[in-house]
Write an enzyme that holds these catalytic residues in place. Structure first.
Site, PDB file in Angstrom:
ATOM      1  CD  GLU A 106      -2.933  -1.080   2.317  1.00 15.12           C
ATOM      2  OE1 GLU A 106      -4.125  -1.288   2.080  1.00 15.12           O
ATOM      3  OE2 GLU A 106      -2.496  -0.822   3.465  1.00 15.12           O
TER       4      GLU A 106
ATOM      5  CG  ASP B 148      -8.019  -5.291   4.238  1.00 13.29           C
ATOM      6  OD1 ASP B 148      -7.620  -5.488   5.394  1.00 13.29           O
ATOM      7  OD2 ASP B 148      -8.068  -4.165   3.719  1.00 13.29           O
TER       8      ASP B 148
ATOM      9  CD  GLU C  24     -10.194  -1.402   7.237  1.00 10.85           C
ATOM     10  OE1 GLU C  24      -9.887  -0.979   6.111  1.00 10.85           O
ATOM     11  OE2 GLU C  24      -9.403  -2.050   7.962  1.00 10.85           O
TER      12      GLU C  24
END
Length: 852
Positions: free
Chosen positions: A305, A383, A411
């Site tokens: 990332e 993820d 998240e």
């Protein structure tokens, strides 16, 4: 000593309002306590007089707990004494106990952090292999008492793994990446905060669930953490956590040597094999250990990332990890090196697959990592999705130490605004058998080192507590943190048992509260999966923006690799060996064969592994598209029941927590319908296949805002289209114009619930008034979901906000038990604020028992 289990619990008198700060360590009085007070210890012997030692803290904790639970006042001593026949509790290490009292008749077999607890006889023995273990034992004893359990026990317990860490994604400016509970308790304005009160309170909570280390800063780290000032600050955090047996760790920015950092030399390279870089990290590490001699170690995210790493210099990830490992070895520190390594990829290449990245990067390096390196592996290959298969990397690197990375801050799973009890999800991975070499290879046995005979391993939990007094932004979300600690100690622990224990500790011993809370919480993950993305398609959230609300079309046509590959006829990732990305072949042969075959792949992971027609028939007899429709409606319907279940607890728990969580359950119920409609509308539009039950697109109880008589309002085509009913909302014609929308009701006379779907955008605080025949029914302010009801304090949800009219900002306010008649005039007046043009989607007029 005490020989009975409290059985006459009954209804407990309500405690004063509670803000959640105490978590599960409330030590609230239990019913019938006075009957047992005389049998409880009158003296506490804590075999260490040093105020900063965990044994000393254990003595203080026992004193506080016995006073709170039973009203029993005890004297704390720090040496062996004689008090006649008076019961006592002795807490300390086995060695110190032996010195004071002589050897135990049957000495328990304890490893590091393990403890022995015996309540038999006149003396309660709480003995740890080390001081941290003794403190764990004290918390265990108090947990029993706080749950009304005063039976005799005698047992030893040891941790399944030595690594039981939390990761806190705190930034130096005080913000928290993927944190939904306010600002950081560690950082503000680029430095470590001065007030350590919350850090100490957090250490106490973590110690009670046997967590032994906290990484205090974001994995997307900042080099300024290594400044002279901040190293001193890290030391202050360590000082307040040390008495609770908590060690501090830090995340590192790989390119720190090339950054201008106060007190550190500035280099022109961060090549891990460059001698100057090796020296740089060695010196920095020594400086940290001078201030924090028991630092746990480093957490490193590299070459993922956009983060720099060893690959920048054509070095391997092992060479990068070992750079830090060698600097830590003289000090006994660990490197937790994240396996979350991937780069943007081209979707047009059929065989490209982000899920392949971890094994592709790390399997060739197995055996090259130093002994104090632990590879930190996310539970699934992508993820933190609502359902993923176990990462194949757990079985692919048997020569390396590994830890599982779990996410307590959800998240992708509602960001503490949708309650989702996570242990059942985690257990699907921990209990999964990867069948390495055709032998039992449970993930839980791999991470604890049992399967491949490794000394290091364990768990890392992304927690992200904040300054909110609930710690995580929601009272119920603390059940996930509590259970994480339990599973880190014992990955075989039971999801239901942990939840029952947490409920008793947090909300008291009322059986109806416990039963309701357990039933409700156990239904949350299946419900969320059903309304956010079933059949293994993953969470259909907006992956390009806030990761909160629905946006299925954001999954494809980008380089991030969380694709569904959905088109007009087919959906799902082809991860088969022959025709697809080959991901299924990363598993050991038995598991690869199961996932590679459409017939043997479980339906709940079908679209994870296979690209199929919408008309493919599942094992339950439904087609893929019909199951999408059915389960999304079922999940949202279940979320509606959570409101009533929570309301049934009124008067049985304190008003402050009841009211706060009720607000959140009402929000979840409304937002689950936003989710449901977005997903079914999108795939109905994409596939053109109707819903057999004729629900999709049919809303007989809705009044579309754009169909109302508008004054000062205008229609607005919402993007993405699927997050607005009929694809359209209304907004005020200007940002200073008050808008009015009216409609004549065409419903039979009766009592209804009136719901208004609107959009709460970040950057404005629009206000609304709802009238029936010019009489106000209610009013509210759109301010980060801040709702003003009658005589109620405002409450704010903490999810990542949105500046757009979209699935993140979409929400609903409901006014119950409104009497109306056919022909009544309904009016909404919206006053815009800032960038927010008082947007409205629709009004729903619901008869009793009807789900929109």
């Amino acid at each position: 000593m005490l020989r009975t289990l409290l059985s006459t619990i009954g209804l407990v008198g309500l405690a004063a309002a509670e803000n959640g700060l105490a978590g599960w360590l409330r030590y609230a009085p239990i019913p019938g306590a006075e009957r047992y007070r005389a049998q409880l210890p009158s003296h506490i012997v804590a075999l260490n007089a040093t105020a900063t030692s965990p044994v000393y803290v254990a003595g203080q904790e026992l004193e506080k707990g016995l006073q709170g639970i039973f009203g029993k006042q005890c004297t704390v001593h720090h040496a062996h004494g004689h008090w006649g026949a008076a019961p006592q509790v002795v807490v300390g290490t086995v060695d110190e106990y032996t010195k004071a009292y002589g050897a135990l008749a049957d000495a328990p077999e304890l490893i590091e952090d393990g403890f022995w607890l015996s309540t038999k006889g006149q003396t309660v023995q709480i003995l740890g292999q080390n001081e941290r273990g003794a403190l764990y034992g004290a918390f265990e004893y108090l947990s029993m008492l706080a749950q009304g359990n005063v039976t005799e026990v005698a047992y030893a317990t040891n941790p399944a793994a030595p690594v039981r860490w939390t990761n806190e994604w705190n930034n130096m400016d005080g913000s928290i990446e993927r944190g939904y509970a306010g600002a950081s308790i560690f950082f503000a304005n680029g430095v470590v905060v001065a007030n350590m009160t919350r850090a100490a309170e957090y250490a106490r909570l973590l110690s009670s669930i046997r967590i032994n280390a906290v990484v205090i800063n974001n994995v997307n780290a900042n080099a300024t953490l290594l400044s002279t000032q901040n190293i001193e600050g890290i030391g202050r955090v360590a000082d307040v956590m040390r008495p609770y047996g908590i060690q501090v760790g830090i995340s590192l920015y790989f390119a720190s040597p090339t950054s201008a950092v106060q007190g550190q030399q500035n280099l022109t390279t961060f090549d891990p094999l460059d001698p100057s870089v090796v020296t740089w990290w060695t010196n920095v590490t020594e400086k940290i250990y001078e201030r924090v001699p028991d630092m746990a170690g480093y957490l490193v995210k590299a070459n993922s990332e956009g983060q720099p790493g060893p690959i920048t210099y054509n070095r391997t990830l092992a060479e990068g990890a070992n750079l830090f490992a060698k600097a830590l070895q003289p000090h006994g520190g660990l490197v937790l090196f994240r396996a979350f390594v991937y780069n943007p990829i081209n979707e047009s290449v059929w065989k490209n697959d982000r899920a392949n990245a971890a094994v592709d990067f790390f399997q060739p390096l197995d055996g090259e990592f130093d002994d104090n390196v632990v590879i930190q592996i996310k539970y699934g290959p992508i993820d933190f999705q609502v359902r993923e298969p176990a990462s194949p990397l757990f079985a692919a690197i048997p020569k390396s130490n590994v830890a599982i990375e779990l996410q307590i801050t959800p998240e992708y799973l509602g960001q503490q605004c949708h309650h989702v009890y996570l242990p059942p999800l985690w257990k699907t991975v921990l209990d999964f058998d990867l069948r390495k070499d055709n032998e039992s290879s449970l993930v839980r046995d791999i991470i604890t080192g049992k399967r491949f005979n490794k000394k290091l391993g364990g768990s890392a939990g992304v927690v992200n507590v904040g300054t909110n007094q609930t710690w995580l932004g929601s009272h119920l979300s603390m059940s996930n943190l509590y259970a994480y600690g339990r599973l880190a100690w014992n990955p075989s622990d039971d999801s239901t048992v942990m939840l029952q224990d947490w409920t008793r500790l947090t909300f008291g011993l009322n059986p109806s509260v416990i039963d309701t809370m357990v039933q409700f919480s156990l239904e949350t993950w299946p419900a969320y999966e059903n309304y956010s993305g079933n059949l293994g398609i993953q969470t259909l959230t907006d992956i390009l923006y806030t990761h909160f609300g629905p946006n299925p079309q954001s999954q494809d046509n980008n380089t991030w690799g969380q694709w569904t590959r959905a088109d007009g006829t087919q959906i799902g990732m082809d991860r088969t060996i022959g025709n697809g990305t080959g991901f299924s072949g990363q598993y050991p042969p038995e598991i690869a064969a199961m996932y590679d075959n459409l017939a043997s792949t479980p339906d709940n992971l079908l679209l994870w592994f296979h690209h199929v027609n919408y008309t493919t028939v599942l094992k339950n007899g439904a087609t893929v598209i019909q199951d999408f429709y059915d389960q999304h409606y079922a999940g949202a319907a279940t979320a509606q029941t959570f409101v009533g279940m929570w309301q049934s607890l009124q008067g049985k728990i304190d008003t402050e927590r009841f009211t706060d969580q009720l607000f959140r359950q009402v929000f979840q119920a409304g937002h689950s319908i936003v989710w449901r409609d977005a997903i079914v509308n999108f795939y109905h539009n994409l596939s053109g296949i109707p819903d057999e039950a004729k629900r999709v697109g049919s809303h007989p109880y809705r009044i579309e805002a754009e169909s109302m008589v508008l004054d000062g309002y205008k229609t607005y085509a919402v993007q993405p289209f699927e997050v607005a009913s009929n694809f359209t909302a209304i907004v005020t014609s200007t940002n200073t114009t008050v808008g009015t929308a009216t409609a004549v009701l065409d419903f039979p006379a009766g009592v209804y619930d009136l719901g208004v779907n609107y959009y709460d955008m970040y950057g404005g605080n629009s206000s609304y008034c709802l009238y029936l025949n010019d009489k106000m029914v209610g009013e509210w302010v759109s301010n980060s979901f801040q709702y003003i009801g009658s005589n109620e304090a405002p409450r704010i949800l903490g999810h990542q906000p949105s500046i757009y009219i979209d699935g993140h900002s979409a929400t609903r306010v409901t006014f119950g038990n409104v009497t109306l008649a056919k022909g009544d005039m309904l009016k909404i007046v919206g006053t815009p604020s800032g960038i927010e043009p008082a947007p409205l989607d629709y009004v729903v007029v619901l008869p009793a028992g009807v789900v929109d």
